[in-house]
Motif scaffolding. Sequence first.
Motif, short mmCIF file in Angstrom:
data_model
loop_
_atom_site.label_atom_id
_atom_site.label_comp_id
_atom_site.label_asym_id
_atom_site.label_seq_id
_atom_site.Cartn_x
_atom_site.Cartn_y
_atom_site.Cartn_z
N ASP A 123 28.48 -19.26 1.70
CA ASP A 123 28.23 -20.05 2.89
C ASP A 123 29.56 -20.44 3.54
O ASP A 123 30.60 -20.51 2.87
N CYS A 124 29.54 -20.65 4.83
CA CYS A 124 30.77 -21.01 5.54
C CYS A 124 30.39 -21.79 6.79
O CYS A 124 29.21 -21.99 7.09
N LYS A 125 31.39 -22.25 7.50
CA LYS A 125 31.17 -23.00 8.73
C LYS A 125 31.66 -22.17 9.91
O LYS A 125 32.85 -21.87 10.01
N THR A 126 30.74 -21.78 10.76
CA THR A 126 31.13 -21.07 11.98
C THR A 126 31.59 -22.12 12.99
O THR A 126 30.78 -22.95 13.42
N PRO A 127 32.86 -22.13 13.37
CA PRO A 127 33.29 -23.11 14.36
C PRO A 127 32.41 -23.04 15.60
O PRO A 127 32.14 -21.95 16.12
N THR A 128 31.97 -24.18 16.08
CA THR A 128 31.03 -24.17 17.19
C THR A 128 31.60 -23.54 18.45
O THR A 128 30.86 -22.95 19.24
N VAL A 129 32.90 -23.62 18.62
CA VAL A 129 33.51 -22.99 19.80
C VAL A 129 33.36 -21.47 19.73
O VAL A 129 33.24 -20.79 20.76
N ILE A 130 33.30 -20.92 18.51
CA ILE A 130 33.09 -19.48 18.33
C ILE A 130 31.60 -19.16 18.37
O ILE A 130 31.18 -18.16 18.96
N LEU A 131 30.79 -20.01 17.76
CA LEU A 131 29.35 -19.80 17.75
C LEU A 131 28.80 -19.72 19.17
O LEU A 131 28.10 -18.76 19.53
N VAL A 305 31.18 -16.13 9.38
CA VAL A 305 29.94 -15.41 9.65
C VAL A 305 28.85 -15.90 8.69
O VAL A 305 29.05 -15.89 7.48
N PRO A 306 27.71 -16.34 9.21
CA PRO A 306 26.65 -16.88 8.34
C PRO A 306 26.17 -15.89 7.30
O PRO A 306 26.30 -14.66 7.45
N LEU A 307 25.53 -16.42 6.24
CA LEU A 307 25.00 -15.58 5.16
C LEU A 307 24.01 -14.55 5.69
O LEU A 307 24.05 -13.38 5.32
N GLY A 310 22.11 -11.45 4.08
CA GLY A 310 22.80 -10.21 3.72
C GLY A 310 23.57 -9.53 4.82
O GLY A 310 24.35 -8.62 4.56
N GLY A 311 23.39 -9.95 6.06
CA GLY A 311 24.15 -9.29 7.10
C GLY A 311 23.58 -9.55 8.48
O GLY A 311 22.53 -10.17 8.63
N PRO A 312 24.32 -9.09 9.51
CA PRO A 312 25.51 -8.24 9.41
C PRO A 312 26.79 -9.02 9.13
O PRO A 312 26.93 -10.15 9.58
N HIS A 313 27.69 -8.37 8.40
CA HIS A 313 29.00 -8.91 8.09
C HIS A 313 30.03 -7.80 8.26
O HIS A 313 29.69 -6.63 8.11
N ALA A 314 31.26 -8.16 8.52
CA ALA A 314 32.31 -7.16 8.73
C ALA A 314 32.96 -6.80 7.40
O ALA A 314 33.67 -7.60 6.80
N GLY A 315 32.69 -5.60 6.92
CA GLY A 315 33.46 -5.07 5.81
C GLY A 315 34.81 -4.61 6.32
O GLY A 315 35.05 -4.51 7.52
N PHE A 316 35.72 -4.33 5.40
CA PHE A 316 37.03 -3.82 5.81
C PHE A 316 37.57 -2.84 4.77
O PHE A 316 37.13 -2.83 3.62
N ASN A 373 35.27 -9.59 15.20
CA ASN A 373 35.86 -10.48 16.20
C ASN A 373 35.67 -11.94 15.84
O ASN A 373 36.57 -12.78 16.00
N ILE A 374 34.48 -12.29 15.36
CA ILE A 374 34.23 -13.67 14.92
C ILE A 374 35.17 -14.05 13.79
O ILE A 374 35.76 -15.14 13.79
N SER A 375 35.33 -13.14 12.81
CA SER A 375 36.20 -13.44 11.67
C SER A 375 37.66 -13.55 12.10
O SER A 375 38.39 -14.40 11.59
N ALA A 376 38.08 -12.70 13.03
CA ALA A 376 39.46 -12.79 13.52
C ALA A 376 39.69 -14.12 14.23
O ALA A 376 40.73 -14.78 14.03
N LEU A 377 38.75 -14.54 15.04
CA LEU A 377 38.88 -15.81 15.75
C LEU A 377 38.82 -16.99 14.76
O LEU A 377 39.50 -18.00 14.96
#
Length: 1000
Positions: A123-131, A305-307, A310-316, A373-377
């Motif tokens: 779990d994580c917190k998506t900053p509302t400015v990004i959300l 990025v929310p849980l 299971g996805g979508p999430h950015a793999g690398f 992009n969300i993760s980068a921000l």
Amino acid sequence: IWSRMRQALALGRVPRALGRRIGVGSGRGVATAAAALAARDRFAARHLGPRDADLGEMLATVGVNSLEEMTAQTVPSNILLQKELDLGPYSPGLAETDALTELRRLIEPNQVMRSMMGMGYHDCKTPTVILRNVLENPGWYTQYTPYQPEVAQGRLESLMNFQTMVADLTGMEMCNSSLLDESTAAAEAMAMIYGGASGKPVFFVDSRVHPQTKAVVRTRAAGHGITVVEGEYETFQPPADLCGGLVQYPATDGSVHSYSGFADKLHAQGAKLAVAADLLSLTTLTPPGEWGADITVGSAQRFGVPLGFGGPHAGFLASSQSLARKMPGRIIGLSIDAQGKPAYRMAMQTREQHIRRDKATSNICTAQALLANISALFGMYHGPEGLKGIAGHCHKSATMLRAGLLKLGCTSPDTPFFDTIAVSPPPGMTVDDVLAAGWRENVNFRKLDEHTITLATDETTTLADLEAAWRAFNRGAAPSFSADDLLSAAAPALPAALARSSDFMTHPIFSQNQSEHQLLRYIFKLAGRDLSMVHCMIPLGSCTMKLNSTSEMIPITWPKINGIHPFAPPAQTLGYKAMIDSLEQMLCEITGFPGMSLQPNSGATGEYAGLRAIRAYQASIGQSDRNVCLIPVSAHGTNPASAAMCGMRIVPVGCDADGNVDIADLTAKAVKHKDHLSALMITYPSTHGVFEETIVQICDTIHQHGGQVYMDGANMNAQVGLCGPGYFGADVCHLNLHKTFCIPHGGGGPGVGPIGCGAHLKPFLPNHPVIETGGAESFGPVAGAPWGSASILPISWMYCAMMGSAGLKKATQMAILNANYMAARLSGHYKVLFTGKTGMCAHEFILDLRSFKASAGITEADVAKRLADYNFHAPTMSWPVAGTIMIEPTESEDKAELDRFVDALISIRAEIAEIESGVQPQENNVLKNAPHTMAVCMAEKWDRPYPRAKGAYPISGLKAQKFWPTTSRINDTYGDRNLVCSCPPMEVFVEAEDSIEQVA
């Protein structure tokens, strides 16, 4: 339809509340009153672009009197459905508000518990400015892959930030711009390693790798003929035929190991080491690139990025630059434009793995750009110090949690850990007892084995979470100690030898935008550089850039959709099951297949899964030697790439002069290979945009010679409600929910590529090692999560439920009408390359531009770049035929927008005529110099043989509303020869701006 709805209501197939809302009741009086007061916000008319008043003119332009007449002239009569689609309770189509209410009802049984399960999902917190301003902003999620970089500089810069952030954190030289998830990234790493190690078919996987990753790696290995050996890295002795190995950092049980000696051992054998790493932990742990890893993979999910179940999430996937040309997926690089100004583009985009067709080691065609992009921000918002603070919070939470559990009588290995601990149950309790006690406290733990539980902490962990966990391990009673008692005793559990000492994310971009004002402005600055569907239609052929409606998008941020761990107990995810079952039933009805798997998280993954299901079925009946795959030469590159990944031998099939599959060639090759024929891969309608009349004959020919028919569903938007692959003879087909069923493309992902199949293939659909799903004889999983990118499935559910049976059929008809209307208007100015026997195209069409190369020196690229000056994104270039453009308007564009695009192309044809007649020179004209930026048009110096206004405002209306490309035409060759895949120094841009100003 209404009669069927009332019958469904009487049989209990639809809740009475829903029946009342949409105007159907068991009594005549109730039905009449309900109908009179039914919601007026019907969706289909909002989704479809052309108004009823426009249909007469459009149909007349095409040369037909009605949509039904057009359908009869376009779709072969022997495959036309002779029934309406039965979507159960949703056949009439729901109003937008009713659909949202109904979806809430379906998912209500979901239980959102605090997750301490870990396993690569936190779990994580998506900053509302990004959300609010990215995830919920169509200016960010409606673009396509940035193949036209001059109008995509915003997300290209953001993806470059992502690459830089991941490369810095992993200690590797370069990173791609995202992959589908951690598990598939690990499989891609194995394929990379194997592809560069001739004659070495053995790959080692440490037993402490996450179980879903081990399973996906094994699935991929089987297709390549790789032998996977599992064991413990400490005692493993590399054999001579070992190509590489995979370890988890930290391990799935939370332990942190020093793998440098193991890396040396593999390198001594000529093998390579891949590491699946937790990205947040690398702010604290020594990065893999500093102790010998060759490739590092993972997920950026916990970076905002929310849980999402299971996805979508950015793999690398990050590696050294020496492996750049073997890297799967896309890499963003730096080049220069025609003015010498730095500009971003997709580096080596013509060398993407899938373009290598049967020589490919990967079929990746899209990724998770929006999530990257969300993760980068997220990384920019927190900066390196903020990320260290989050990591410190996770580690401190874990140390306090462990200290308390030890006081309760648990035992725990005395090994280093980051955010996940492994413990035994306290005396008198079993593992299952503790899990059940956790549920009563609203917390999920992970059962590692019969004697061990793991607990993971994250950014959101609170004191209340720790206390709930302690109560669960203490039979529901509060412990005798307090958290304050443990604060000083809970010392850090990472020895200095494992601690990171190097700096990371030192580029100024990661420290300049940490106030909300500055990040907000940066987000909108980037969005302002991107042409998206908020500006205009994006008529990319074979890409189906249709409306992604706001109502469809709203549910993805509901906690009961995006707040659930993918491995939560099934009893907690009954709402998801109801929604998934409902969507699968609708997709089965649409396609004509009894089997459906929603696990594949991209179209290419769906291709791979479908072919693996075919091969598994054939092996089950003693036909494992069937390995020949027939593929038309016009096929998308992912088709042969997918077949190659399944160990198949690709045999190309020719096309005739009309662009159709050459039946004689197909039959000859089916006969020749009948003893080894496994499958035919075919796109329908064809990649040339035509309903081939012989599709039933094609399917019959393959079946008669022992093969199966795989249909590529890229063009399903021309079939829904009119015909379906399972109805006319295909055995398996993947769908692109990010095309036909309205999931947005996100600038290059996410996507969902489910596969539908016949009853004989259903037992072989993808399964999962953690959560039971799929077929009893499955070939294995293709994604890390049981249902892939589950949190965006509600988008497609909403689309189907709101459109209803008649709406879906009309959407298909309108897509076909829009394409034929445009083709008819353009046919007097350009050559329309392929049509059916009545002169009709399907939902897309190809314009042949090849003659302009000789007559005016103009290429398809020149036309594409010039369209940016007209406020348009270019159609698909040079595919499936070189020197052409392929146009797909979709059903969502209205007549005014269609006309605006047609008028732009007619104007461009007149500009080409000026070159042909000598009015404009061949090397210095509005097309060769396109696109025209504001800086160029406002420069003091102007030495071009046409007025500035002609470059900037070629047709009326653009002065009132103009999208300005931010770069001139980008030099692709320079970018490939000077590969730069991380953020360049700021001085590069300052110097470039200075030089432009001096020229001006």
